[in-house]
Motif scaffolding. Structure first.
Motif: not given
Length: 122
Positions: A9-10, A13, A17, A111-112
């Motif tokens: 998750h980190k 994220g 971004e 990320g996705e």
């Protein structure tokens, strides 16, 4: 799975971004090819962004096992099929782990796709 979902998750994220901050790639349809100067400028913008350093650092501190699993999560999230998670991990371990950050960071949907892949693993 060895890699912590919190770590995934980190990383996801930061990737989301990072790519939100960058100009989306222009469609090559009906457009001229970019010059080497234009491509170098885009690459410079990417690597000058502190988020790219952070993303690269997060990936590079992972163990080889975690790097393989992170690659698999990306592959699953981007739609690859045909193997179990463990079979994909065995396949991923055949690649040099020192190139994992460069490989994954070249994926605009990293990320996705990591988040989608994480949802697919029990």
């Amino acid at each position: 799975m060895t890699i912590s979902p919190n770590v995934v998750h980190k990383i996801a994220g930061v990737a989301i971004e990072l790519y939100e901050d960058l100009e989306p790639p222009s469609s090559s349809e009906g457009m001229k090819m970019k010059t080497a100067d234009e491509r170098m400028e885009e690459l410079g913008e990417f690597y000058d962004n502190p988020l790219s350093w952070k993303l690269e650092g997060f990936i590079n501190i992972l163990s080889d096992q975690e790097k393989a699993e992170l690659s698999v999560l990306y592959w699953l999230g981007s739609g690859r099929k045909g193997r179990t998670f463990d079979e994909w991990v065995a396949y991923a371990k055949g690649f040099d782990p020192s190139g994992t950050a460069d490989y994954l960071m070249s994926k605009r949907t990293l990320g996705e796709d990591l988040l989608k892949g994480l949802e697919m693993v029990p």
